[in-house]
Motif scaffolding. Structure first.
Motif, PDB file in Angstrom:
ATOM      1  N   GLN A  32     -37.635 -26.909  20.920  1.00 19.22           N
ATOM      2  CA  GLN A  32     -38.076 -25.517  21.025  1.00 19.22           C
ATOM      3  C   GLN A  32     -37.075 -24.664  21.794  1.00 19.22           C
ATOM      4  OE1 GLN A  32     -41.900 -25.079  22.830  1.00 19.22           O
ATOM      5  NE2 GLN A  32     -41.773 -22.870  22.921  1.00 19.22           N
ATOM      6  N   TRP A  33     -36.514 -25.218  22.847  1.00 14.24           N
ATOM      7  CA  TRP A  33     -35.546 -24.495  23.664  1.00 14.24           C
ATOM      8  C   TRP A  33     -34.307 -24.150  22.831  1.00 14.24           C
ATOM      9  CZ3 TRP A  33     -36.390 -24.549  29.247  1.00 14.24           C
ATOM     10  CH2 TRP A  33     -35.445 -23.851  29.964  1.00 14.24           C
ATOM     11  N   SER A  36     -35.068 -21.491  20.117  1.00 14.93           N
ATOM     12  CA  SER A  36     -35.153 -20.162  20.731  1.00 14.93           C
ATOM     13  C   SER A  36     -33.759 -19.618  21.027  1.00 14.93           C
ATOM     14  CB  SER A  36     -35.984 -20.263  22.014  1.00 14.93           C
ATOM     15  OG  SER A  36     -36.006 -19.054  22.692  1.00 14.93           O
ATOM     16  N   HIS A  37     -32.908 -20.457  21.561  1.00 16.20           N
ATOM     17  CA  HIS A  37     -31.535 -20.043  21.851  1.00 16.20           C
ATOM     18  C   HIS A  37     -30.776 -19.744  20.557  1.00 16.20           C
ATOM     19  CE1 HIS A  37     -31.364 -21.997  26.129  1.00 16.20           C
ATOM     20  NE2 HIS A  37     -32.169 -20.948  26.068  1.00 16.20           N
ATOM     21  N   HIS A  83     -36.784  -8.972  22.942  1.00 16.24           N
ATOM     22  CA  HIS A  83     -36.699 -10.407  22.638  1.00 16.24           C
ATOM     23  C   HIS A  83     -36.159 -11.186  23.836  1.00 16.24           C
ATOM     24  CE1 HIS A  83     -34.956 -13.678  19.714  1.00 16.24           C
ATOM     25  NE2 HIS A  83     -35.866 -14.165  20.517  1.00 16.24           N
ATOM     26  N   HIS A  87     -38.005 -13.903  26.295  1.00 17.25           N
ATOM     27  CA  HIS A  87     -37.437 -15.240  26.446  1.00 17.25           C
ATOM     28  C   HIS A  87     -37.227 -15.582  27.925  1.00 17.25           C
ATOM     29  CE1 HIS A  87     -34.934 -18.754  25.606  1.00 17.25           C
ATOM     30  NE2 HIS A  87     -34.101 -18.290  26.524  1.00 17.25           N
TER      31      HIS A  87
END
Length: 160
Positions: A32-33, A36-37, A83, A87
């Motif tokens: 997930q990390w 997202s990145h 965004h 984050h």
């Protein structure tokens, strides 16, 4: 930077570094990390490429940046700021507190966040000064390129 259990652990007796088997079936690309990145990487790089392409198409005689382009860039930046703010808030309010139960958060990550905030402000200033002159578009491109460079360094630290 790699977080080493012996070096960064808070309490290895309570939280031993014994979870490798739980993660071995999940490819790092599906984390997930990382996902997202990757979304942020793509978002920033796509705008840099678009700016570069657009600057190459501005007529040297007229050299004017049309209003629609200025508005589009400003709207893109507003969406990007929303965004990246979401984050970072997730990292600070969810991940960091959870992770700090297990390991000491590297100081370098905080320092990179501070640098990114400063660079984000420089992009905002360039966007605020954006006008029909071609050089104002180049200023946005340059500020966004510096922002991307540091964002990539930040991701590298977080992901290793």
């Amino acid at each position: 930077m790699t977080i080493e259990p012996k070096e960064h652990a808070v309490d290895t007796a309570t939280y031993p570094a014994d979870k490798d088997s739980k993660w071995e079936k999940i490819p790092l690309d599906n984390d997930q990390w990382i996902l997202s990145h990757n979304a942020l990487r793509c978002e920033i790089n796509s705008m840099i490429q678009a700016l570069k392409s657009f600057m190459g198409r501005i007529d040297d005689d007229d050299g004017c940046v049309p209003d629609w382009a200025i508005n589009t860039i400003q709207e893109w930046w507003k969406a990007h700021v929303a965004h990246i703010t979401d984050h970072c808030n997730s990292e600070e309010m969810i991940y960091k507190p959870m992770f700090t139960e297990r390991f000491h958060w590297p100081v370098e990550i905080g320092e990179l966040h501070d640098k990114l905030d400063s660079l984000k402000d420089k992009v905002q200033s360039a966007i605020d000064r954006l006008n029909s002159e071609r050089n104002s578009l180049a200023e946005v491109h340059n500020a966004l390129s510096m922002y991307e460079e540091n964002m990539l360094k930040h991701f590298q630290v977080e992901e290793t």
